[in-house]
Write an enzyme that holds these catalytic residues in place. Structure first.
Site, PDB file in Angstrom:
ATOM      1  N   ASP A 159      23.980  28.309   9.944  1.00  0.00           N
ATOM      2  CA  ASP A 159      22.926  27.355  10.328  1.00  0.00           C
ATOM      3  C   ASP A 159      23.499  26.050  10.890  1.00  0.00           C
ATOM      4  O   ASP A 159      22.777  25.069  11.044  1.00  0.00           O
ATOM      5  CB  ASP A 159      21.959  27.060   9.177  1.00  0.00           C
ATOM      6  CG  ASP A 159      20.727  26.291   9.642  1.00  0.00           C
ATOM      7  OD1 ASP A 159      20.221  26.585  10.735  1.00  0.00           O
ATOM      8  OD2 ASP A 159      20.283  25.356   8.927  1.00  0.00           O
ATOM      9  N   THR A 202      14.300  24.228  17.959  1.00  0.00           N
ATOM     10  CA  THR A 202      13.008  23.714  18.430  1.00  0.00           C
ATOM     11  C   THR A 202      13.151  22.410  19.226  1.00  0.00           C
ATOM     12  O   THR A 202      12.295  22.112  20.045  1.00  0.00           O
ATOM     13  CB  THR A 202      12.038  23.470  17.253  1.00  0.00           C
ATOM     14  OG1 THR A 202      12.652  22.579  16.320  1.00  0.00           O
ATOM     15  CG2 THR A 202      11.669  24.770  16.574  1.00  0.00           C
ATOM     16  N   HIS A 226      16.003  32.745   7.040  1.00  0.00           N
ATOM     17  CA  HIS A 226      16.183  32.079   5.746  1.00  0.00           C
ATOM     18  C   HIS A 226      15.281  32.629   4.633  1.00  0.00           C
ATOM     19  O   HIS A 226      14.677  31.865   3.872  1.00  0.00           O
ATOM     20  CB  HIS A 226      15.996  30.566   5.915  1.00  0.00           C
ATOM     21  CG  HIS A 226      16.598  30.004   7.176  1.00  0.00           C
ATOM     22  ND1 HIS A 226      17.786  30.477   7.709  1.00  0.00           N
ATOM     23  CD2 HIS A 226      16.177  29.040   8.051  1.00  0.00           C
ATOM     24  CE1 HIS A 226      18.067  29.825   8.832  1.00  0.00           C
ATOM     25  NE2 HIS A 226      17.104  28.956   9.068  1.00  0.00           N
ATOM     26  N   CYS A 241      23.173  30.136  14.165  1.00  0.00           N
ATOM     27  CA  CYS A 241      23.686  28.798  14.422  1.00  0.00           C
ATOM     28  C   CYS A 241      23.025  28.303  15.705  1.00  0.00           C
ATOM     29  O   CYS A 241      22.347  29.068  16.395  1.00  0.00           O
ATOM     30  CB  CYS A 241      25.207  28.803  14.552  1.00  0.00           C
ATOM     31  SG  CYS A 241      25.829  30.063  15.666  1.00  0.00           S
ATOM     32  N   TYR A 266      12.111  16.340  16.453  1.00  0.00           N
ATOM     33  CA  TYR A 266      13.249  15.543  15.998  1.00  0.00           C
ATOM     34  C   TYR A 266      14.229  15.405  17.154  1.00  0.00           C
ATOM     35  O   TYR A 266      14.232  16.228  18.078  1.00  0.00           O
ATOM     36  CB  TYR A 266      13.938  16.181  14.780  1.00  0.00           C
ATOM     37  CG  TYR A 266      14.508  17.562  15.051  1.00  0.00           C
ATOM     38  CD1 TYR A 266      15.801  17.728  15.568  1.00  0.00           C
ATOM     39  CD2 TYR A 266      13.757  18.710  14.804  1.00  0.00           C
ATOM     40  CE1 TYR A 266      16.319  18.996  15.824  1.00  0.00           C
ATOM     41  CE2 TYR A 266      14.276  19.987  15.064  1.00  0.00           C
ATOM     42  CZ  TYR A 266      15.556  20.118  15.578  1.00  0.00           C
ATOM     43  OH  TYR A 266      16.074  21.373  15.852  1.00  0.00           O
ATOM     44  N   ARG A 307      12.317  33.815  19.493  1.00  0.00           N
ATOM     45  CA  ARG A 307      12.008  33.193  18.208  1.00  0.00           C
ATOM     46  C   ARG A 307      10.614  32.590  18.231  1.00  0.00           C
ATOM     47  O   ARG A 307      10.220  31.943  19.210  1.00  0.00           O
ATOM     48  CB  ARG A 307      13.030  32.094  17.941  1.00  0.00           C
ATOM     49  CG  ARG A 307      12.934  31.499  16.553  1.00  0.00           C
ATOM     50  CD  ARG A 307      13.938  30.384  16.369  1.00  0.00           C
ATOM     51  NE  ARG A 307      14.208  30.116  14.969  1.00  0.00           N
ATOM     52  CZ  ARG A 307      14.649  28.970  14.500  1.00  0.00           C
ATOM     53  NH1 ARG A 307      14.908  27.971  15.331  1.00  0.00           N
ATOM     54  NH2 ARG A 307      14.871  28.800  13.213  1.00  0.00           N
TER      55      ARG A 307
END
Ligand SMILES: O=C(O)c1cc(C(=O)O)oc(=O)c1
Length: 316
Positions: free
Chosen positions: A264, A84, A188, A39, A56, A131
Site C-alpha cells: 500500500d 483516487t 484490504h 501500491c 486529498y 478499480r
C-alpha cells in the site's frame, strides 16, 4: 519524514503524512518472484497533475521511488493501483508501467464513456483491471450505476474488477457485488473493524461473501490502516499490528488461492503514523505461516491474475 510542502503547483492536504524514507531491510526473505500487489504512484504533481475532483492532495511518490522500494524490500514486481487523487486520469500510472520493463502491471480507473481504443492502449501498457471505490470519504458518489456498463466493456479483455468498500457497507452491497461476472478483488479485506470479534457476524459476512462467490479474491493488506491497538511497524517492531493478524490469517488459510498482498505504499491518508515498509514485510509470515502459503500469496496468485502468460511457459 518531510518531502516538501508542495508537489508541483499543489499544496499537500493539512496534516499529510509523507511516506517513510529509508525503510529497513526486511528480516523475512520474500520468495523468489514475489509481487507487491497493491501500491500507488502519486504524480509527481508537476508532471502528472492531481485530479480536480480529488479528496486529498498527497506528497509526490514517483515511479522511480516505487521501484527503489521494490528493490530494497526484495520484490520482483509491482501491481500499481490507480489512486483516487488522480481520478480517471491514468497518465502517471501508464508512465510507471511503461518504465517498469514489464515488471509492473496496473489497475486503472475509467469512466463509463471510455472507448475500446482507450482500453486497448491501457491494456498495451499493462493494465489488467479497473478499480471502483465505494469508500464515501474518497469519492463524490459511489459508482454503482457505471459499474455494469464499464464491466461489459472490460470483460472481453479478460480484466477484473477491484472494489474498495468498508465492512459496514457490505450488507447493502452484497447482492450487487455478487452479480459482477468477472473476477473481483476486494481491497484490504473489505476494511473490517478489528475491534470486533474475528468470529463475529461482521467478519463472518465477508467470509461468506468469499465462500459464496468463487470469483472473489482479496488483498490481505493494510494492517497499518486497520489496526487500532498496534503496535506500529516502526523502530524494529517485529510483532506489529497484532490486532489485525487473526483476520488476515483466517482469510489466507481458508482461501489460499484467492489472496494477494501489497505494501500500500505510499500509504495515502494515514493519520497517526507512517509505517516502515521493511517491517510491514515482516508482518507477512505472521498471516501466511508456511512457505507454501507464502508462495501462493506472494508469487502464484498475483501471477495468475496479472501475468497469466508467465504460467503457460515452464519456469517463466
Ligand atoms: O484508505 C484510503 O484512504 C485509501 C485511499 C486510496 C486511494 O486514494 O486510491 O487507496 C487505498 O488503497 C486506500
Amino acid at each position: 519524514m518531510a518531502h516538501g510542502d508542495t508537489t508541483g503547483d499543489f499544496e499537500k492536504s493539512p496534516g499529510w503524512l509523507d511516506w517513510y524514507d529509508g525503510p529497513s531491510t526486511p528480516a523475512f526473505t520474500l520468495p523468489e518472484g514475489a509481487v507487491d500487489a497493491h501500491c500507488h504512484v502519486f504524480g509527481p504533481g508537476g508532471q502528472f497533475p492531481y485530479a480536480p475532483e480529488r479528496k486529498y492532495t498527497p506528497c509526490d511518490a514517483s515511479a522511480d521511488q516505487l521501484f527503489a522500494l521494490r528493490d530494497q524490500l526484495g520484490f520482483e514486481r509491482n501491481v500499481i493501483v490507480q489512486a483516487t487523487c488522480h481520478g480517471a486520469d491514468n497518465r502517471a500510472l501508464v508512465d510507471a508501467l511503461q518504465r517498469s520493463n514489464g515488471r509492473a502491471r496496473g489497475v486503472a480507473t475509467v469512466r463509463r464513456d471510455v472507448t475500446a481504443e482507450q482500453l486497448a492502449e491501457l491494456h498495451a501498457a499493462g493494465v489488467r483491471g479497473v478499480r471502483f471505490n465505494f469508500v464515501k470519504r474518497l469519492v463524490d458518489r459511489v459508482p454503482t450505476d457505471s459499474l455494469e456498463e464499464i464491466v461489459a466493456k472490460i470483460a472481453p479483455l479478460g480484466w477484473h474488477v477491484v472494489i474498495y468498500f468498508e465492512a459496514e457497507d457490505l450488507p447493502e452491497l452484497y447482492g450487487f457485488f455478487s452479480s459482477i461476472p468477472t473476477d473481483v478483488v476486494v481491497d484490504h479485506m473489505g476494511r473490517p473493524d478489528v475491534t470486533k470479534d474475528p468470529d463475529g457476524p461482521e467478519f463472518a459476512l465477508f467470509l461468506q461473501f468469499m465462500r459464496e462467490n468463487p470469483n472473489v479474491w482479496t488483498k490481505v493488506s493494510c494492517p497499518e490502516r486497520l489496526s487500532v491497538t498496534g503496535p506500529r511497524a516502526l523502530d524494529g517492531e517485529q510483532h506489529a499490528y497484532t490486532d489485525v493478524v487473526p483476520f488476515a490469517r483466517r482469510v489466507v488459510e481458508e482461501f489460499p488461492g484467492r489472496v494477494l498482498w501489497g505494501t500500500d505504499w505510499p500509504h495515502p491518508n494515514l493519520k497517526d503514523h507512517m509505517p516502515d515498509d521493511g517491517l510491514l514485510v515482516d508482518y507477512i509470515p505472521r498471516i501466511a505461516t508456511t512457505p507454501e502459503l507464502q508462495r501462493q500469496l506472494l508469487v502464484e496468485n498475483p501471477r495468475r491474475l496479472y501475468w497469466p502468460e508467465s504460467l503457460n511457459t515452464q519456469g517463466a
